[in-house]
Structures are given as C-alpha cells and as structure tokens.
Design a protein around this motif. Structure first.
Motif, PDB file in Angstrom:
ATOM      1  N   ILE A  94       0.841  -1.196   0.000  1.00 31.97           N
ATOM      2  CA  ILE A  94       0.000   0.000   0.000  1.00 31.97           C
ATOM      3  C   ILE A  94       0.878   1.250   0.000  1.00 31.97           C
ATOM      4  N   THR A  95       0.718   2.081  -1.015  1.00 29.23           N
ATOM      5  CA  THR A  95       1.496   3.318  -1.100  1.00 29.23           C
ATOM      6  C   THR A  95       0.699   4.536  -0.654  1.00 29.23           C
ATOM      7  N   ASP A  96      -0.627   4.430  -0.679  1.00 26.91           N
ATOM      8  CA  ASP A  96      -1.451   5.576  -0.286  1.00 26.91           C
ATOM      9  C   ASP A  96      -2.862   5.109   0.032  1.00 26.91           C
ATOM     10  N   VAL A  97      -3.550   5.864   0.858  1.00 31.10           N
ATOM     11  CA  VAL A  97      -4.952   5.619   1.189  1.00 31.10           C
ATOM     12  C   VAL A  97      -5.702   6.933   0.994  1.00 31.10           C
ATOM     13  N   ILE A  98      -6.742   6.897   0.180  1.00 36.17           N
ATOM     14  CA  ILE A  98      -7.481   8.117  -0.159  1.00 36.17           C
ATOM     15  C   ILE A  98      -8.942   7.963   0.246  1.00 36.17           C
ATOM     16  N   ILE A  99      -9.459   8.940   0.978  1.00 38.96           N
ATOM     17  CA  ILE A  99     -10.886   8.965   1.323  1.00 38.96           C
ATOM     18  C   ILE A  99     -11.564   9.907   0.345  1.00 38.96           C
ATOM     19  N   GLN A 100     -12.305   9.343  -0.577  1.00 37.46           N
ATOM     20  CA  GLN A 100     -12.915  10.154  -1.624  1.00 37.46           C
ATOM     21  C   GLN A 100     -13.999   9.344  -2.335  1.00 37.46           C
ATOM     22  N   ASP A 101     -14.987  10.052  -2.852  1.00 34.41           N
ATOM     23  CA  ASP A 101     -16.034   9.455  -3.678  1.00 34.41           C
ATOM     24  C   ASP A 101     -15.557   9.510  -5.123  1.00 34.41           C
ATOM     25  N   MET A 102     -15.444   8.363  -5.766  1.00 38.02           N
ATOM     26  CA  MET A 102     -14.896   8.324  -7.122  1.00 38.02           C
ATOM     27  C   MET A 102     -15.771   9.090  -8.110  1.00 38.02           C
ATOM     28  N   THR A 103     -17.044   9.251  -7.811  1.00 37.05           N
ATOM     29  CA  THR A 103     -17.901  10.019  -8.717  1.00 37.05           C
ATOM     30  C   THR A 103     -17.599  11.518  -8.643  1.00 37.05           C
ATOM     31  N   GLN A 104     -16.834  11.930  -7.617  1.00 34.00           N
ATOM     32  CA  GLN A 104     -16.425  13.324  -7.469  1.00 34.00           C
ATOM     33  C   GLN A 104     -14.898  13.428  -7.424  1.00 34.00           C
ATOM     34  N   SER A 105     -14.260  12.575  -8.173  1.00 36.74           N
ATOM     35  CA  SER A 105     -12.808  12.445  -8.111  1.00 36.74           C
ATOM     36  C   SER A 105     -12.077  13.740  -8.449  1.00 36.74           C
ATOM     37  N   THR A 106     -11.030  14.018  -7.668  1.00 32.82           N
ATOM     38  CA  THR A 106     -10.125  15.135  -7.957  1.00 32.82           C
ATOM     39  C   THR A 106      -8.734  14.624  -8.305  1.00 32.82           C
ATOM     40  N   LEU A 107      -8.617  13.334  -8.572  1.00 34.74           N
ATOM     41  CA  LEU A 107      -7.321  12.743  -8.898  1.00 34.74           C
ATOM     42  C   LEU A 107      -6.856  13.212 -10.279  1.00 34.74           C
ATOM     43  N   PRO A 108      -5.562  13.365 -10.478  1.00 33.10           N
ATOM     44  CA  PRO A 108      -5.052  13.791 -11.785  1.00 33.10           C
ATOM     45  C   PRO A 108      -5.328  12.745 -12.871  1.00 33.10           C
ATOM     46  N   ASP A 109      -5.541  13.207 -14.077  1.00 30.42           N
ATOM     47  CA  ASP A 109      -5.709  12.291 -15.212  1.00 30.42           C
ATOM     48  C   ASP A 109      -4.418  11.504 -15.439  1.00 30.42           C
ATOM     49  N   TYR A 110      -4.565  10.294 -15.948  1.00 27.61           N
ATOM     50  CA  TYR A 110      -3.436   9.440 -16.346  1.00 27.61           C
ATOM     51  C   TYR A 110      -2.448   9.216 -15.196  1.00 27.61           C
ATOM     52  N   SER A 111      -2.951   8.966 -14.008  1.00 26.23           N
ATOM     53  CA  SER A 111      -2.074   8.841 -12.845  1.00 26.23           C
ATOM     54  C   SER A 111      -1.870   7.405 -12.372  1.00 26.23           C
ATOM     55  N   TYR A 112      -2.597   6.443 -12.950  1.00 19.35           N
ATOM     56  CA  TYR A 112      -2.443   5.040 -12.551  1.00 19.35           C
ATOM     57  C   TYR A 112      -2.359   4.142 -13.783  1.00 19.35           C
ATOM     58  N   ASP A 113      -1.633   3.044 -13.615  1.00 20.45           N
ATOM     59  CA  ASP A 113      -1.535   2.065 -14.704  1.00 20.45           C
ATOM     60  C   ASP A 113      -2.815   1.252 -14.829  1.00 20.45           C
ATOM     61  N   ALA A 114      -3.518   1.064 -13.726  1.00 17.92           N
ATOM     62  CA  ALA A 114      -4.727   0.237 -13.746  1.00 17.92           C
ATOM     63  C   ALA A 114      -5.628   0.600 -12.576  1.00 17.92           C
ATOM     64  N   VAL A 115      -6.897   0.234 -12.713  1.00 19.82           N
ATOM     65  CA  VAL A 115      -7.870   0.422 -11.639  1.00 19.82           C
ATOM     66  C   VAL A 115      -8.589  -0.902 -11.402  1.00 19.82           C
ATOM     67  N   VAL A 116      -8.800  -1.232 -10.143  1.00 22.19           N
ATOM     68  CA  VAL A 116      -9.535  -2.433  -9.748  1.00 22.19           C
ATOM     69  C   VAL A 116     -10.753  -1.995  -8.957  1.00 22.19           C
ATOM     70  N   SER A 117     -11.912  -2.524  -9.307  1.00 25.90           N
ATOM     71  CA  SER A 117     -13.153  -2.168  -8.610  1.00 25.90           C
ATOM     72  C   SER A 117     -14.000  -3.435  -8.459  1.00 25.90           C
ATOM     73  N   ILE A 118     -13.919  -4.045  -7.301  1.00 23.07           N
ATOM     74  CA  ILE A 118     -14.538  -5.350  -7.062  1.00 23.07           C
ATOM     75  C   ILE A 118     -15.835  -5.197  -6.269  1.00 23.07           C
ATOM     76  N   GLU A 119     -16.947  -5.582  -6.884  1.00 23.17           N
ATOM     77  CA  GLU A 119     -18.260  -5.546  -6.231  1.00 23.17           C
ATOM     78  C   GLU A 119     -18.541  -4.150  -5.646  1.00 23.17           C
ATOM     79  N   VAL A 120     -18.323  -3.122  -6.473  1.00 20.12           N
ATOM     80  CA  VAL A 120     -18.531  -1.743  -6.042  1.00 20.12           C
ATOM     81  C   VAL A 120     -19.567  -1.034  -6.900  1.00 20.12           C
ATOM     82  N   ILE A 121     -19.489  -1.189  -8.207  1.00 18.11           N
ATOM     83  CA  ILE A 121     -20.298  -0.363  -9.105  1.00 18.11           C
ATOM     84  C   ILE A 121     -21.799  -0.542  -8.878  1.00 18.11           C
ATOM     85  N   GLU A 122     -22.219  -1.692  -8.361  1.00 14.87           N
ATOM     86  CA  GLU A 122     -23.644  -1.899  -8.097  1.00 14.87           C
ATOM     87  C   GLU A 122     -24.140  -1.038  -6.936  1.00 14.87           C
ATOM     88  N   HIS A 123     -23.214  -0.456  -6.164  1.00 15.24           N
ATOM     89  CA  HIS A 123     -23.569   0.424  -5.043  1.00 15.24           C
ATOM     90  C   HIS A 123     -23.663   1.891  -5.457  1.00 15.24           C
TER      91      HIS A 123
END
Length: 245
Positions: A94-123
């Motif tokens: 773990i390099t970082d922990v972020i408390i944020q709602d992804m629908t209101q993301s303020t993260l920079p564009d093109y900042s990760y190689d990949a995203v994992v979202s397991i059993e989340v989108i249905e919520h």
C-alpha cells in the motif's frame, strides 16, 4: 511480507471461487503488461480492507468513501479511523490511502496504470460518472477490472433485495456502459451458483467443525463447477469485466 499477508497467502487456496478468480485474473493482467522495471500503480476503488490486491506485485492505492451511519455502517462499507490506522501496518504494497467518492474524483488524469473495482459499481448511483472518472485516471494502454453481480440471473428485487445495491447489470448493460469510456471491453460470467457456493461463503472462523468442513467442501466443489462458465448466463453469480484504454 507481513504476518497478515503471509496468513492470507497461506489460506488463499481455501478462499471462495470469486476471490480466487479475481486474484488469478489480476496476476495475469499484471504479467501481461509491459515491464518498466518498477511495480505497476493500481488504484483499488472501494478497496477498504480488500483481500483482492494483497501480495500483488504492484504499488496499490486504496480509495473508498468514509463510512457513514446507516446502511454503510450496518454493512461495514467505507473507511473508518480504525481501518486507516491499521491497514498500512498489515499491507506492504500500500502506497497511499485516499478517502474520496470516485464520482467526485479530484485525482489527476493518467495517474495510474490500472484500476480495480470489485463488487462496487452496483452500489453507485451515478455509475456513468463513476466509470468516466475511473477511465480518466488510467494511463494510455492501461486497464480497469470490474466485478459485479450477474443481473442476467440475480435480480435485486423482492424480499431478498440488497438495500445497498442500486442496480444489477446485465452483461450487455455493463458492456455498453464501459464502452462509453474504454476502447476495448470484455464482459463475461463467473462463479456457478447453487448450494455449494452458499456453503463456501460460510465463515471459516466458526467454532463449529462441521460447518468448517461444509464450507471447505463447498469451496472445492464450487471451484470445479465454475470452470468454463464464461458464456453461461443462467446460474452464474457474477459478471467480470476487463476494459482497456
């Protein structure tokens, strides 16, 4: 490797079919990427105490919403102070922990190689914004990995309705949504349903040895039953989607 990670590694063969499927998929995706000499950066959305990215050879950032009173608290969803104070002690990748709602993301564009979202989108109510912001933070050539209940077979309605699920997607619905923001999308079915899957979901921490043996038997049989179900709409529990930028 921490002691927590070692125990997770040791008990991995006993874990549910869904967890093993996700872990094996993520390992294959990581191996298939172009080697840069350093770990790939992964954003684990809704990660919280996620077992899915434990021990992966990657630099993992966990992102989740704060836990609020009500349904999220009752279902143990979101970050709490106690989780935040212990999670980095347990996890070495773990390099970082972020408390944020992804629908209101303020993260920079093109900042990760990949995203994992397991059993989340249905919520997520604003699923279009959710996927859009996930796509934005992924570097060119990167990928996103999703799992969610199989809405072609498991309907979220009636007395068994999950109060925290906004919707269950059909395979086509999930493909169409992801295709709005990703160039290539593959969606398939995973994990056979039935009594053995139900048995496998029982806790191994129980002091009842019969229940433990039943859970282990269910895991073994369900793992076997779930082979080759990628195109089977009926009697499968999950959708798995890999979306490429």
């Amino acid at each position: 490797m921490t002691s927590y990670e070692f125990m997770r590694w040791l008990t991995f063969p006993l874990m549910t079919t869904h967890l093993v499927t996700v872990r094996n998929d993520l390992k294959r995706l990581l191996k298939s990427g172009v080697s840069t000499g350093k770990p790939l950066s992964i954003l684990d959305v809704g990660g919280r105490k996620s077992p899915y990215t434990i021990n992966l050879p990657a630099a993992v950032t966990l992102l989740d919403v704060p836990q609020e009173a009500g349904t999220k608290e009752a279902l143990n969803l979101g970050f709490t102070d106690s989780i935040l104070t212990t999670i980095q002690k347990k996890r070495s990748n773990i390099t970082d922990v972020i408390i944020q709602d992804m629908t209101q993301s303020t993260l920079p564009d093109y900042s990760y190689d990949a995203v994992v979202s397991i059993e989340v989108i249905e919520h997520v109510e604003a699923d279009d914004l959710f996927v859009k912001h996930i796509a934005q933070v992924i570097k060119k050539g990167g990928w996103a990995y999703f799992t969610t209940p199989n809405g072609d077979f498991i309907k979220n309605e009636g007395p068994g309705k999950n109060p925290d699920h906004v919707r269950h997607y059909t395979r086509q619905e999930l493909h169409d949504l992801l295709s709005l923001y990703f160039e290539t999308v593959d969606v398939h079915y995973a994990v056979s349903t039935g009594k053995y899957r139900v048995w496998s979901l029982q806790s191994l921490k129980s002091s009842n040895p019969v229940r433990i043996m039943k859970s282990l038997l269910g895991t073994v049989v369900n793992r076997f039953q779930s082979k080759g179900v990628e195109t089977r709409m009926e009697h499968t529990a999950h959708l798995v989607a890999v979306a490429y930028k």
